[in-house]
Design a protein around this motif. Structure first.
Motif, PDB file in Angstrom:
ATOM      1  N   LYS A   1       0.826  -1.212   0.000  1.00 38.79           N
ATOM      2  CA  LYS A   1       0.000   0.000   0.000  1.00 38.79           C
ATOM      3  C   LYS A   1       0.853   1.252   0.000  1.00 38.79           C
ATOM      4  CE  LYS A   1      -3.879   0.376   2.513  1.00 38.79           C
ATOM      5  NZ  LYS A   1      -4.785   0.178   3.670  1.00 38.79           N
TER       6      LYS A   1
ATOM      7  N   GLU B   1     -11.227  -0.192 -13.176  1.00 38.51           N
ATOM      8  CA  GLU B   1     -10.542   0.174 -11.939  1.00 38.51           C
ATOM      9  C   GLU B   1      -9.180  -0.502 -11.806  1.00 38.51           C
ATOM     10  OE1 GLU B   1     -13.073  -1.848 -12.051  1.00 38.51           O
ATOM     11  OE2 GLU B   1     -13.060  -3.344 -10.456  1.00 38.51           O
TER      12      GLU B   1
ATOM     13  N   GLN C   1      -6.279  -0.726  -8.969  1.00 37.29           N
ATOM     14  CA  GLN C   1      -5.862  -0.460  -7.596  1.00 37.29           C
ATOM     15  C   GLN C   1      -4.518  -1.095  -7.290  1.00 37.29           C
ATOM     16  OE1 GLN C   1      -7.841   0.939  -4.527  1.00 37.29           O
ATOM     17  NE2 GLN C   1      -7.878   2.138  -6.400  1.00 37.29           N
TER      18      GLN C   1
ATOM     19  N   ARG D   1     -13.984  -7.542   1.831  1.00 36.31           N
ATOM     20  CA  ARG D   1     -14.439  -6.222   1.415  1.00 36.31           C
ATOM     21  C   ARG D   1     -15.192  -6.302   0.092  1.00 36.31           C
ATOM     22  NH1 ARG D   1      -9.571  -3.211  -0.048  1.00 36.31           N
ATOM     23  NH2 ARG D   1     -10.245  -3.220  -2.209  1.00 36.31           N
ATOM     24  N   LYS D   2     -14.627  -7.033  -0.865  1.00 36.70           N
ATOM     25  CA  LYS D   2     -15.277  -7.105  -2.178  1.00 36.70           C
ATOM     26  C   LYS D   2     -16.567  -7.906  -2.114  1.00 36.70           C
ATOM     27  CE  LYS D   2     -11.208  -6.043  -4.828  1.00 36.70           C
ATOM     28  NZ  LYS D   2     -10.219  -6.419  -5.823  1.00 36.70           N
TER      29      LYS D   2
ATOM     30  N   GLY E   1     -19.066  -5.702  -0.535  1.00 33.94           N
ATOM     31  CA  GLY E   1     -19.338  -4.639  -1.497  1.00 33.94           C
ATOM     32  C   GLY E   1     -20.373  -5.038  -2.528  1.00 33.94           C
TER      33      GLY E   1
ATOM     34  N   VAL F   1     -23.776  -4.902  -0.938  1.00 33.79           N
ATOM     35  CA  VAL F   1     -24.175  -3.510  -0.711  1.00 33.79           C
ATOM     36  C   VAL F   1     -24.612  -2.880  -2.039  1.00 33.79           C
ATOM     37  CG1 VAL F   1     -23.320  -1.222  -0.049  1.00 33.79           C
ATOM     38  CG2 VAL F   1     -22.707  -3.221   1.309  1.00 33.79           C
ATOM     39  N   MET F   2     -23.834  -3.148  -3.099  1.00 33.21           N
ATOM     40  CA  MET F   2     -24.157  -2.581  -4.407  1.00 33.21           C
ATOM     41  C   MET F   2     -25.517  -3.065  -4.904  1.00 33.21           C
ATOM     42  SD  MET F   2     -22.209  -0.468  -5.795  1.00 33.21           S
ATOM     43  CE  MET F   2     -20.637   0.286  -5.613  1.00 33.21           C
TER      44      MET F   2
ATOM     45  N   LEU G   1     -28.204  -1.365  -2.951  1.00 35.16           N
ATOM     46  CA  LEU G   1     -28.375   0.055  -3.273  1.00 35.16           C
ATOM     47  C   LEU G   1     -29.021   0.251  -4.642  1.00 35.16           C
ATOM     48  CD1 LEU G   1     -25.098   1.662  -1.878  1.00 35.16           C
ATOM     49  CD2 LEU G   1     -27.424   1.982  -1.033  1.00 35.16           C
TER      50      LEU G   1
ATOM     51  N   TYR H   1     -12.415   3.090   6.125  1.00 41.49           N
ATOM     52  CA  TYR H   1     -12.588   3.427   4.707  1.00 41.49           C
ATOM     53  C   TYR H   1     -13.816   4.318   4.503  1.00 41.49           C
ATOM     54  CZ  TYR H   1      -8.918   0.310   2.913  1.00 41.49           C
ATOM     55  OH  TYR H   1      -7.719  -0.267   2.601  1.00 41.49           O
TER      56      TYR H   1
ATOM     57  N   ALA I   1     -20.312   3.799  -1.973  1.00 40.53           N
ATOM     58  CA  ALA I   1     -20.012   2.373  -1.770  1.00 40.53           C
ATOM     59  C   ALA I   1     -18.949   1.904  -2.761  1.00 40.53           C
ATOM     60  CB  ALA I   1     -21.283   1.543  -1.921  1.00 40.53           C
ATOM     61  N   TRP I   2     -18.989   2.439  -3.978  1.00 39.13           N
ATOM     62  CA  TRP I   2     -17.968   2.067  -4.963  1.00 39.13           C
ATOM     63  C   TRP I   2     -16.573   2.417  -4.425  1.00 39.13           C
ATOM     64  CZ3 TRP I   2     -16.773  -0.889  -8.813  1.00 39.13           C
ATOM     65  CH2 TRP I   2     -15.637  -0.608  -9.567  1.00 39.13           C
TER      66      TRP I   2
ATOM     67  N   PHE J   1     -15.708   0.090  -1.165  1.00 42.33           N
ATOM     68  CA  PHE J   1     -15.527  -1.352  -1.320  1.00 42.33           C
ATOM     69  C   PHE J   1     -14.603  -1.736  -2.465  1.00 42.33           C
ATOM     70  CE2 PHE J   1     -19.572  -1.043   0.983  1.00 42.33           C
ATOM     71  CZ  PHE J   1     -19.257  -1.843   2.068  1.00 42.33           C
ATOM     72  N   TYR J   2     -14.482  -0.878  -3.469  1.00 39.10           N
ATOM     73  CA  TYR J   2     -13.710  -1.304  -4.635  1.00 39.10           C
ATOM     74  C   TYR J   2     -12.456  -0.481  -4.912  1.00 39.10           C
ATOM     75  CZ  TYR J   2     -17.540  -4.457  -5.338  1.00 39.10           C
ATOM     76  OH  TYR J   2     -18.453  -5.446  -5.157  1.00 39.10           O
ATOM     77  N   ILE J   3     -12.483   0.798  -4.597  1.00 37.32           N
ATOM     78  CA  ILE J   3     -11.252   1.588  -4.813  1.00 37.32           C
ATOM     79  C   ILE J   3     -10.931   2.404  -3.553  1.00 37.32           C
ATOM     80  CG2 ILE J   3     -11.392   1.675  -7.342  1.00 37.32           C
ATOM     81  CD1 ILE J   3     -12.575   4.518  -7.042  1.00 37.32           C
ATOM     82  N   PRO J   4     -10.850   1.732  -2.380  1.00 37.10           N
ATOM     83  CA  PRO J   4     -10.728   2.492  -1.125  1.00 37.10           C
ATOM     84  C   PRO J   4      -9.424   3.272  -0.994  1.00 37.10           C
ATOM     85  CG  PRO J   4     -10.365   0.170  -0.724  1.00 37.10           C
ATOM     86  CD  PRO J   4     -10.825   0.290  -2.150  1.00 37.10           C
ATOM     87  N   ASN J   5      -8.393   2.856  -1.735  1.00 37.27           N
ATOM     88  CA  ASN J   5      -7.108   3.553  -1.596  1.00 37.27           C
ATOM     89  C   ASN J   5      -6.859   4.531  -2.729  1.00 37.27           C
ATOM     90  OD1 ASN J   5      -6.240   2.137   0.789  1.00 37.27           O
ATOM     91  ND2 ASN J   5      -6.131   0.333  -0.539  1.00 37.27           N
ATOM     92  N   TYR J   6      -7.886   4.721  -3.575  1.00 35.91           N
ATOM     93  CA  TYR J   6      -7.692   5.559  -4.758  1.00 35.91           C
ATOM     94  C   TYR J   6      -7.304   6.987  -4.387  1.00 35.91           C
ATOM     95  CZ  TYR J   6      -8.742   8.043  -9.069  1.00 35.91           C
ATOM     96  OH  TYR J   6      -8.670   8.838 -10.179  1.00 35.91           O
TER      97      TYR J   6
END
Lengths: 274, 417
Positions: A148, A168, A170, A244-245, A248, A251-252, A255, B94, B258-259, B262-267
C-alpha cells in the motif's frame, strides 16, 4: 463568444502539448512498471492460496533476512489468505524466539518460543532500524504495508480511468514491487534498477532464478518468485480485500434495488403534483 | 415561510407536549409543510446529501476515536490495529477517509450550484456567508484529520501548512511554535490536532443549523432565480415532494460512496501515508488531498511566501463577498449567457489549478499556475462586477409557475397529439 472559446482551447492544447513533451522525455529513461494480471484485481478478485503460501516461503527464505513483516503469526491461518492450519501456525510460531513484552519476576527481559498471537519477529541480525541502517546503508522497510505504501504516477488522463467501474486499477503498489524485483537489468551493477526512481536503489538484487525450491511443481524462476512474493505482500497489506469485495457486492445490489424503487416512488409522487 | 406553525397534533399527548415545547411544530413547518419552489432540479438535492455526509463522518469518526491513540509513537500502529484487528474496523475507516472525499465533492457541487444560479444574492447573503464559514471549517477539519494517521504525508502536510503561519511578520515564528507546542511538529501537535478534529465537526453542526434556519427564512433559490410570488402556484410541500427526491438522490450518491469504500478504497489516499511519519525522510513530493489542491496551487504560484499565504486565504475569503461583487439583478445563469460562459471558464480554471497543485512545480507549470491564479481572482474581481452592468440578459419569467407550467402544458399537448 467563439473567439473566447477558441483562445481557451488553443491555450489548453498548448499546455497539454508542453506536458506531453515533458512526459515523453521522462518516459524514455524512467519506464513505468508493466501492468500484471493479479488474482486479487477487479470486482471479484480474491487471493490465490497456493500463491500466498509460495510467497510466504519466499519471504521466509529470502526477504526476512533483512525485512521485518510486523503481522501476527495467527494471520497466516486466515482462510482468505495463506490459509495454513492452526497446528501449522503453532509449530511455525514456536520455531521462532520472541522477546517477551514484559520482563520476568526478576525484572529480566527474556526470550521464549513464539505463539500465534505474537508478531513475526524482526530479522535477528538487525534488532532495530538504526542497526540495520548502520550495516546496510538504509534501513529496509517493514513489509507489512509495503504494497500500500508504494506507487508510481499514472499521470493524466489514466488516473481518471483508474477510478471507473470496469477499468478500476488499484494494484499500482503490487505492480511496482513486481517491477522492482525484475528491474535489476545491469549485471555489473547490482544496485541499478530500471524501475526505481533515479535507478540507484539501496537494496542489491535480492533474488534470482533458482534461489528458492518450490515444492508444488511451480517453476523456480525470478518471474514466479516476484509474482508470488508480491501477492503475499499485497495480502499482508490488505488482508480484508476478499471480504471487502464480497460485502461490497451485496451492498451494491441492495443500493441499486433501493435506488430503483425510490426512483419509481418519486415518479409516482411527482405525477400527483401537477 | 416563517412565522408561527399552524401544526395541530392529532393526539392529546401531542397537544399537551406541543403547548409546552413546540418541537413537532418546528419539524413540521421545516420539513413537512415547508414550501419548496416547484422548478428545483437535482442540483438542489445536495443540501440533503451534505447533511447525510456530515452525520456519516461524525458517526464513523466517533467509532474510530474509540480505537485510535493520539500519540506520535502509537498513532500509526493504532490505525494498523483498526484496519487489521478491530471488527469491521477497515470498513469504518474506509467509510471515514472516503467520506471526506464525497463530503467535499458534494460541497463543491453545492457551491458551484450557488454561483451558477446566483443563490448568494439578496435576500440570501447571510445564508451564503454562513456556507462559506462552513466550508472553511470543513477544510480545517479535513486538514487536521489528515494529520492523525501520522503517516509520512500527514507529517509533511502538517509541517508545510503550520509553517505558513511563520510568514506572518514579527510574531510568525512564535505563533508557529505555540501552535506546535514545541520546536517542531511532534507529539503535542498531534494531541491538539486530535482534540480539534473532534471539536470542529460539532461547530460545523451548529453552523449548519444556522445555515438551514437562514434558508428556511428566505426560502430556496431556484433554477430560474425568480422569487416565490404565489405560494399556491409556485411551490409544492417539502414532504413528500422534496423528501422523496432527496432520498432518491441520496441513494444514487450512496452507490458512488459504496464504490469508493468497497472497490477503490485507496484511490484517493496517498501511498506515502502508509509509511510511518519520519522527520528525517520527507516524501519526495508533498501534496495535500485532492480537495485542497487548487488552493495549494495558488499558494505555490505566488513567489513571495507571505503574499502566497495571503492569496491562499483570500481565495476562500473572497467567496464571502460575492453578494456585493455580482450586482446583476438577474440571478440565474440560465438568463445570463455571458456570465454562463465565464462560469464554465471558472470551473475549468479551478480544475486546472487542482491538477497543477498535484504536480511537481516546473518553470512552465508555475507560469500556467500564475495565469490561472489571475483567472481565479479575475472571475470574482473583474468579470463579476463588469458583467453586473454590461451584460445583456435574457428576459426572465414572470414567476416560477410561468417558467415551468407552460412547458408541462406543451408536453401534455404533444403527448396527446
Amino acid at each position: 463568444m467563439i473567439r473566447f472559446k477558441s483562445a481557451a482551447l488553443a491555450s489548453a492544447a498548448l499546455a497539454l502539448s508542453f506536458g506531453g513533451f515533458a512526459l515523453a522525455q521522462e518516459e524514455a529513461d524512467q519506464p513505468k512498471p508493466p501492468r500484471q494480471e493479479w488474482s486479487f484485481a477487479g470486482m471479484f478478485g480474491t487471493y490465490d492460496q497456493a500463491q500466498l503460501q509460495r510467497g510466504f516461503q519466499v519471504y521466509r527464505e529470502v526477504c526476512s533476512n533483512c525485512h521485518a513483516l510486523s503481522i501476527p503469526f495467527r494471520a497466516l491461518a486466515d482462510p482468505d489468505g495463506p490459509g495454513y492450519g492452526e497446528d501449522q501456525v503453532k509449530t511455525l510460531a514456536a520455531s521462532y524466539q520472541v522477546t517477551n513484552a514484559e520482563p520476568n519476576d526478576k525484572g529480566e527481559i527474556f526470550k521464549r518460543p513464539g505463539t500465534p498471537a505474537d508478531l513475526i519477529p524482526r530479522p535477528e541480525a538487525y534488532p532495530n532500524d538504526q542497526a540495520a541502517a548502520a550495516v546496510l546503508g538504509k534501513a529496509p522497510p517493514d513489509m507489512n504495508l509495503l504494497a500500500k505504501a508504494r506507487k508510481y504516477e499514472r499521470g493524466f488522463p489514466w488516473f481518471v480511468f483508474d477510478a471507473l467501474p470496469g477499468l478500476e486499477y488499484q494494484e499500482v503498489g503490487s505492480d511496482y514491487i513486481d517491477a522492482i524485483l525484475n528491474g535489476y537489468t545491469k549485471p555489473d551493477d547490482p544496485q541499478w534498477n530500471l524501475y526505481y526512481p533515479g535507478h540507484k536503489i539501496a537494496m542489491p538484487q535480492p533474488i534470482t532464478d533458482g534461489a528458492v525450491k518450490y515444492t508444488d511443481g511451480t517453476a523456480p524462476t525470478l518471474s514466479n518468485y516476484s509474482k508470488d512474493i508480491t501477492a503475499f505482500l499485497t495480502w499482508a497489506a490488505e488482508p480484508n480485500l476478499p471480504e471487502r469485495k464480497k460485502i461490497g457486492l451485496r451492498v451494491m445490489l441492495f443500493l441499486f434495488v433501493l435506488a430503483g424503487l425510490l426512483y419509481f416512488t418519486k415518479k409516482r409522487v411527482g405525477e400527483a403534483a401537477h | 415561510m416563517s412565522g408561527p406553525s399552524t401544526y395541530v397534533p392529532k393526539s392529546a399527548i401531542g397537544r399537551w407536549f406541543e403547548s409546552r415545547l413546540p418541537l413537532m411544530g418546528l419539524v413540521h413547518s421545516s420539513f413537512v409543510a415547508y414550501p419548496v419552489p416547484r422548478n428545483l432540479n437535482y442540483m438542489w438535492t445536495f443540501g440533503a446529501i451534505l447533511s447525510f455526509m456530515l452525520v456519516a463522518q461524525i458517526v464513523t469518526g466517533v467509532v474510530l476515536a474509540m480505537h485510535y491513540v493520539p500519540s506520535a509513537t502509537e498513532a500509526f500502529s493504532s490505525i494498523n490495529h483498526i484496519m487489521r484487528d478491530v471488527n469491521y474496523g477497515w470498513l469504518v475507516r474506509y467509510m471515514h477517509t472516503n467520506g471526506a472525499t464525497l463530503f467535499f465533492l458534494a460541497c463543491y457541487t453545492h457551491m458551484f450550484r450557488g454561483i451558477y444560479y446566483g443563490s448568494f444574492k439578496a435576500p440570501r447573503e447571510l445564508l451564503w456567508i454562513i456556507g462559506v464559514v462552513i466550508y472553511f471549517l470543513m477544510a480545517a477539519t479535513a486538514f487536521l484529520g489528515y494529520v492523525l494517521p501520522w503517516g509520512s504525508m500527514s507529517f509533511a502536510g502538517a509541517t508545510v501548512i503550520t509553517n505558513l503561519l511563520s510568514a506572518i511578520p514579527l510574531v510568525g515564528t512564535a505563533i508557529t511554535y505555540w501552535l506546535w507546542g514545541g520546536y517542531a511538529v511532534g507529539d503535542p501537535t498531534l494531541n491538539r490536532f486530535f482534540s480539534l478534529h473532534y471539536l470542529l465537526p460539532f461547530i460545523i453542526v451548529g453552523a449548519v443549523g444556522l445555515h438551514v434556519w437562514a434558508l428556511h427564512v428566505t426560502g430556496q433559490n431556484n433554477p430560474d432565480g425568480v422569487e416565490v410570488k404565489n405560494a399556491e402556484r409556485d411551490t409544492v410541500a417539502f414532504t413528500p415532494y422534496a423528501t422523496i427526491k432527496d432520498v432518491f438522490a441520496l441513494s444514487v450518491w450512496l452507490i458512488i460512496y459504496a464504490w469508493l469504500i468497497f472497490y477503490i478504497p485507496n484511490y484517493v489516499l496517498d501511498a506515502d501515508n502508509s509509511n510511518i511519519a519520519n522527520p528525517l525522510a520527507t516524501p519526495a513530493h508533498v501534496v495535500p488531498e485532492w480537495y485542497l489542491l487548487p488552493f495549494y496551487a495558488i499558494l505555490r504560484a505566488i513567489p513571495n511566501k507571505l503574499m502566497g499565504v495571503i492569496a491562499l486565504f483570500a481565495s476562500i475569503a473572497i467567496l464571502a463577498f460575492l453578494p456585493w461583487l455580482d450586482r446583476s439583478p438577474v440571478k440565474s445563469a440560465k438568463y445570463r449567457p455571458t456570465y454562463r460562459f465565464f462560469f464554465w471558464v471558472f470551473v475549468v480554471i479551478c480544475i486546472g489549478l487542482g491538477w497543477l497543485g498535484s504536480q511537481e512545480p516546473t518553470e512552465g507549470l508555475t507560469l500556467i499556475a500564475r495565469f490561472l491564479t489571475v483567472g481565479y481572482f479575475g472571475f470574482f474581481l473583474v468579470i463579476m462586477p463588469l458583467l453586473s452592468f454590461t451584460e445583456k440578459t435574457k428576459p426572465i419569467p414572470a414567476s416560477i409557475a410561468d417558467a415551468v407550467l407552460p412547458k408541462k402544458a406543451d408536453a401534455t399537448a404533444a403527448a396527446q397529439a
